[in-house]
Design an enzyme around this catalytic site. Sequence first.
Site, PDB file in Angstrom:
ATOM      1  CB  ILE A  42      11.586   1.945   2.374  1.00 53.72           C
ATOM      2  CG1 ILE A  42      11.987   2.714   1.097  1.00 53.72           C
ATOM      3  CG2 ILE A  42      11.895   0.449   2.226  1.00 53.72           C
ATOM      4  CD1 ILE A  42      13.468   2.707   0.787  1.00 53.72           C
ATOM      5  CB  CYS A  52       9.535   9.045   6.930  1.00 50.90           C
ATOM      6  SG  CYS A  52       8.474   8.685   8.328  1.00 50.90           S
ATOM      7  CD  GLU A  54       8.873  13.214   5.279  1.00 51.05           C
ATOM      8  OE1 GLU A  54       8.954  11.968   5.215  1.00 51.05           O
ATOM      9  OE2 GLU A  54       7.831  13.811   5.589  1.00 51.05           O
ATOM     10  CB  CYS A  85       6.602  11.804  11.444  1.00 49.14           C
ATOM     11  SG  CYS A  85       8.267  11.121  11.368  1.00 49.14           S
ATOM     12  CB  CYS A  88      10.944  13.300   9.357  1.00 50.80           C
ATOM     13  SG  CYS A  88      10.905  11.610   8.728  1.00 50.80           S
TER      14      CYS A  88
HETATM   15  N1  THU Z   1       5.341   8.690   6.198  1.00 49.57           N
HETATM   16  C1  THU Z   1       6.311   9.339   5.510  1.00 49.57           C
HETATM   17  O1  THU Z   1       7.066   8.733   4.731  1.00 49.57           O
HETATM   18  N2  THU Z   1       6.426  10.671   5.688  1.00 49.57           N
HETATM   19  C2  THU Z   1       5.564  11.443   6.403  1.00 49.57           C
HETATM   20  O2  THU Z   1       5.720  12.653   6.457  1.00 49.57           O
HETATM   21  C3  THU Z   1       4.451  10.809   7.125  1.00 49.57           C
HETATM   22  C4  THU Z   1       4.472   9.326   7.174  1.00 49.57           C
HETATM   23  C5  THU Z   1       5.161   7.249   5.953  1.00 49.57           C
HETATM   24  C6  THU Z   1       5.587   6.311   7.034  1.00 49.57           C
HETATM   25  C7  THU Z   1       4.708   5.100   6.754  1.00 49.57           C
HETATM   26  O3  THU Z   1       5.331   4.310   5.747  1.00 49.57           O
HETATM   27  C8  THU Z   1       3.446   5.686   6.170  1.00 49.57           C
HETATM   28  O4  THU Z   1       3.782   6.992   5.740  1.00 49.57           O
HETATM   29  C9  THU Z   1       2.280   5.755   7.131  1.00 49.57           C
HETATM   30  O5  THU Z   1       2.647   6.379   8.315  1.00 49.57           O
END
Ligand code: THU
Length: 129
Positions: A42, A52, A54, A85, A88
């Site tokens: 979001i 993220c 996760e 990341c 997370c």
């Molecule tokens: N993002 C995630 O939700 N999880 C991940 O494992 C990698 C990155 C999201 C964060 C952001 O909204 C977009 O991906 C680009 O970084």
Amino acid sequence: MPADLIQAAREARDRAIAPYSRFKVGAALELAGGTIVAGCNIENATYGLTICAERVAIFKALSEGHRDFLRIAIVADTVQPTPPCGACRQVLWEFAGNLEIVLANLEHETGRHRLADLLPLPFDQRLLR
Ligand code: THU
């Protein structure tokens, strides 16, 4: 079970709110009893307040009282595996320990890992005693 879990992460990914990066991610946590709790990324116009997939999934689960986590599936539309990341990894370690991590894209699984292998030498509460 990973197939159901990956499917849940794919469905969560469809609900991602990612107008800035256009990078949609879905995550699905499997609890000890088999329940699945899913989340998507979001984003926010300030960028830094983005959360993220996760962390959305684990905070949802924690806020509903769940504590026993078996594995998490993470789905993105990438050929290469999309691993969690660093932030997370730290949060997952705090609440889920050495979780199994299943990576997948829209077609197939792209990898399986243990969180301890992705976060060697972690900082955690043991160091605060
Ligand atoms: N993002 C995630 O939700 N999880 C991940 O494992 C990698 C990155 C999201 C964060 C952001 O909204 C977009 O991906 C680009 O970084």
